[in-house]
Design an enzyme around this catalytic site. Sequence first.
Site, PDB file in Angstrom:
ATOM      1  CG  ASN A   1      -5.509  -5.914  -5.461  1.00 13.66           C
ATOM      2  OD1 ASN A   1      -5.424  -5.350  -6.549  1.00 13.66           O
ATOM      3  ND2 ASN A   1      -6.411  -5.566  -4.548  1.00 13.66           N
ATOM      4  CD  GLU A   2      -6.330  -1.318  -4.616  1.00 15.32           C
ATOM      5  OE1 GLU A   2      -7.061  -1.401  -3.609  1.00 15.32           O
ATOM      6  OE2 GLU A   2      -6.664  -0.681  -5.632  1.00 15.32           O
TER       7      GLU A   2
ATOM      8  CD  GLU B   1      -8.042  -2.907  -9.175  1.00 21.72           C
ATOM      9  OE1 GLU B   1      -8.830  -2.106  -8.621  1.00 21.72           O
ATOM     10  OE2 GLU B   1      -7.574  -3.914  -8.605  1.00 21.72           O
TER      11      GLU B   1
END
Length: 503
Positions: A171-172, A291
């Site tokens: 994630n990110e 997201e």
Amino acid sequence: MKASVVAHKDFTVSKIDDRVYGAFLEHLGRAIYEGIYEPDHPSADKDGMRGDVAKLVKDLNIPVVRYPGGNFVSAYNWEDGIGPRDKRPTRLDLAWHTSESNAVGVHEFADWCATVGTEMMLAVNLGSRGVDEARNFLEYVNHPGGSYWSDLRIRNGRKDPWNVRMWCLGNEMDGPWQVGHKDAAEYGKLAANTARAMRMFDSKLELIVCGSSNSDMASYPDWERIVLEHTYDHVDHISLHMYFANREKNTANYLALNHKLDRYIETVASTILQVKAKRKSKRDVTISFDEWNVWYHSNKQDRAILDGGNGWPHAPGLLEDIYNFEDVLMVGLILNTFIRRSDVVKIACIAQLVNVIAPIMAEKGGPAWAQTIYYPYYFASIFGRGTALNLIVNSPGYDSVHQDNTPYVDVSGVHNEDEGVLSFFLVNRHGTEAIDVSVSLQGFADGQVIDHQVMVHDNLEAVNTARNQTEVAPRKGSGAKAEGGELNVKLPPYSYQMVRVKV
Ligand code: AHR
């Protein structure tokens, strides 16, 4: 003021992938604990899952929910959340400066997904961990039995594998705030190796590699290019995130932010093509916008916890944005953008689903209710399935910081061939003028309006609360008419509408 639109049956963008109406749930704040799980709540089922929240989720018909993070996943040990509850360790969650009891793990989440009728999309930890945990987690979740991890799952009470097909590779990872943050080449190599190992287990998995956390990142858009150069042959989607804010209290600029979103999608779509051409590849990689939402209302109040001032609380209120009517318009605009870019955006997840920057709020021991933004998400998810139309829109506009001549009317159109219905989602960005919109319906049988929903409010800052749950809610519209191949509808100032026409 007047605007015109042409909708032609054969002038289409793409079949919309239902998964653009997905959502996201992270072990963060009160999303899981007190959000979906509250064993002492009067509506709790035998597994401790709140029935009132599940009902609001079910009504949205969400095709996919991403789990368990978010920033949380980058230091998460999935093994902490399996086996007898009383043996599960409490851990410090570095991402949100809280404690994690692990009372909910993959089994409980999977059962909840079955209850609300959605598919799981799982993320592996590529921050503090790597290939090994990813392959073990995958084996635990998807292997029928006869191996160490799959047999452990069976012993833990789940005989059949869950066969999860969508997996996020971290994630990110471009974000310096991320545990185990890496540069693009480092991450690209790790993601490629992880993807290769996961595909050795099952070549049909859908793998999602991290793109940028937002389009203001210094590494954007080189990040996408470098990461894809390492991973192009091994992944199916690149993940993008974007949050929207009106900190300056400038509605005109706020409501133009979806142009920035559009450019972000366009740039990454071009980068994908660049890498594809360079690799002489036949494969397509598409975008998982996993997201997105409005996020800024709660920023100040969260500081104390995030800075560690409250120690390591378990499930404190965090990121509890209370959405207003203005945010209804913004969320409508974001969803319109995803519909219009359904050629490249194949998955999108509203972030998040319950309590944490969420369309649904739940009070401990008390009620659950729909925030203002629940409704545009609901209308798009329920009625925005089918083929996205490539509409020609002619609307007066205004200059915003994000784009000159931002049209006052923003509209998307979806043709549901199975039902023979056209659905239009419209936003009027003008604060004082109503706009008469005429839509020329070409190539369709003469239509008849079968549903018309309107959201307007004289106060952009109006919100829904536990005690006043319907201050901002849709009401049935009356003025929309389809006649002689033309749909006519009036959009009041600052309004969101859905019009459905049987054709
Ligand atoms: O959704 C809240 C957080 O926003 C997520 O944990 C992270 O991925 C993003 O920065």
